[in-house]
Scaffold this active site. Structure first.
Site, short mmCIF file in Angstrom:
data_model
loop_
_atom_site.label_atom_id
_atom_site.label_comp_id
_atom_site.label_asym_id
_atom_site.label_seq_id
_atom_site.Cartn_x
_atom_site.Cartn_y
_atom_site.Cartn_z
N SER A 19 0.83 -1.20 0.00
CA SER A 19 0.00 0.00 0.00
C SER A 19 0.86 1.25 0.00
CB SER A 19 -0.91 0.01 1.23
OG SER A 19 -1.47 1.30 1.37
N HIS A 44 -1.29 -1.19 -4.18
CA HIS A 44 -2.57 -0.94 -3.51
C HIS A 44 -2.71 0.57 -3.27
CE1 HIS A 44 -5.94 -2.30 -0.92
NE2 HIS A 44 -5.59 -1.32 -0.10
N ASP A 46 -5.07 3.46 -1.61
CA ASP A 46 -6.13 3.65 -0.62
C ASP A 46 -6.79 5.01 -0.81
OD1 ASP A 46 -6.17 1.29 1.09
OD2 ASP A 46 -4.08 1.81 1.52
N MET A 48 -9.62 7.53 0.31
CA MET A 48 -10.49 7.84 1.47
C MET A 48 -11.11 9.22 1.30
SD MET A 48 -8.14 6.49 4.61
CE MET A 48 -7.06 5.05 4.45
N HIS A 77 -8.59 0.65 -3.78
CA HIS A 77 -9.47 0.36 -2.65
C HIS A 77 -10.24 1.64 -2.29
CE1 HIS A 77 -9.60 -0.92 1.91
NE2 HIS A 77 -10.79 -0.87 1.37
N MET A 79 -12.52 3.63 -0.19
CA MET A 79 -13.17 3.76 1.12
C MET A 79 -13.96 5.06 1.09
SD MET A 79 -9.93 2.41 3.29
CE MET A 79 -8.85 2.73 1.89
N MET A 148 -11.05 -6.85 5.54
CA MET A 148 -10.31 -5.87 6.32
C MET A 148 -9.84 -6.51 7.63
SD MET A 148 -10.16 -3.07 4.57
CE MET A 148 -9.20 -2.24 5.83
N ASP A 186 -6.19 -6.98 4.27
CA ASP A 186 -5.65 -5.61 4.32
C ASP A 186 -5.72 -5.04 5.73
OD1 ASP A 186 -4.91 -3.00 3.78
OD2 ASP A 186 -6.71 -2.50 2.61
C1 DX5 Z 1 -6.55 0.98 5.89
C2 DX5 Z 1 -6.08 0.79 4.47
C3 DX5 Z 1 -4.91 -0.13 4.37
C4 DX5 Z 1 -3.69 0.38 5.07
C5 DX5 Z 1 -2.70 -0.71 5.20
O1 DX5 Z 1 -7.66 1.80 5.92
O2 DX5 Z 1 -7.11 0.26 3.67
O3 DX5 Z 1 -4.62 -0.46 3.03
O4 DX5 Z 1 -3.10 1.44 4.41
O5 DX5 Z 1 -1.68 -0.20 5.98
P1 DX5 Z 1 -1.01 -1.04 7.14
O6 DX5 Z 1 -0.38 -2.22 6.48
O7 DX5 Z 1 -0.03 -0.08 7.73
O8 DX5 Z 1 -2.10 -1.44 8.10
ZN ZN Z 2 -6.50 -0.64 1.67
#
Ligand code: DX5
Ligand code: ZN
Length: 236
Positions: A19, A44, A46, A48, A77, A79, A148, A186
């Site tokens: 990620s 990956h 993320d 948000m 991903h 979110m 998750m 994840d």
């Molecule tokens: C959390 C994300 C993950 C996160 C993983 O909300 O979806 O992808 O960045 O990071 P680590 O491996 O540090 O938990």
């Molecule tokens: Zn993620």
């Protein structure tokens, strides 16, 4: 037979999806190269929105910036609330897989069909406290389920161990029905627990802080693969 009751000889090698959330955004291209050198299969991303999760991160512009510099699969991903409005933008930006949260999708079948109709793979993510049974009707339609192992919103959180039980259950369902669906895990996955996550039946493993906050991200990623591969050498 492995602990989740399937035959290891048919088991695909682990896919690693580091990620970028925990990487230094001022040197994103360097981080991409490091992950390529370390043997990453996917990257990956993320996304948000400050609504579905309390944090705000990146959007389609970052996917678009990375797309021309790597051939790695871009594992996006989302979110975010109301993902349907943004799916075309992520497809146009070059995402290969788009994963939405089932908790954010009242019409999940429609959302999954929307993603697939645009020619990319569709994933569904499920939070640690959402009952796995809610996936039952959608499993046949999705390319991947993202389990998750933290509550989404931040990198660097602690791993929630119910992931092991959930991954084994889901693996059992997928194998029993012969479905073409990958399992991704994840959150909170690092060198010390990655082999156990793989052994629980996970196909694709995300790691953010475990890779980028280590002293040598390239070495760490390589070591992660070695530890997963090592689980396949043991005859049971
Ligand atoms: C959390 C994300 C993950 C996160 C993983 O909300 O979806 O992808 O960045 O990071 P680590 O491996 O540090 O938990
Ligand atoms: Zn993620």
């Amino acid at each position: 037979m492995n602990p989740h009751g399937t035959n290891d000889s048919t088991r695909a090698r682990v896919k690693l999806s580091p990620s970028l959330l925990s990487s230094n955004f001022a040197r994103l291209e360097e981080s991409v190269r490091e992950m390529e050198n370390g043997g990453a299969d996917w990257l990956h991303l993320d996304v948000m929105d400050g609504h579905f999760v309390p944090n705000i991160t990146v959007g389609p512009l970052i996917v678009e910036a990375i797309r021309p510099i790597t051939k790695l699969t871009l594992d996006t991903h989302l979110m975010i609330e109301n993902p349907d409005s943004y799916i075309p933008q992520f497809v146009n930006a070059g995402a290969d897989i788009i994963t939405v949260h089932m908790e954010a999708c009242p019409h999940l079948n429609r959302t999954v069909s929307h993603i697939k109709s645009l020619g990319v793979k569709a994933g569904v993510a499920i939070n640690p406290a959402t009952p796995l049974g809610l996936l039952e009707e959608i499993l046949v339609d999705v390319d991947m389920v993202l389990l998750m192992s933290v509550n989404p919103g931040f990198g660097g959180q602690s791993f929630i161990p119910s992931l092991f039980r959930r991954a084994k259950t889901l693996r059992g369902w997928i194998d029993r029905e012969g479905l073409d669906c990958m399992i991704e895990a994840d959150g909170g996955i690092k060198l010390d627990n990655i082999a156990n996550v793989y052994e629980a039946g996970v196909d694709v493993i995300v790691s953010g802080s475990g890779v980028f906050e280590s002293n040598d991200p390239v070495k760490t990623l390589r070591e992660m693969r070695k530890r997963c591969d090592a689980t396949q050498l043991v005859e049971v």
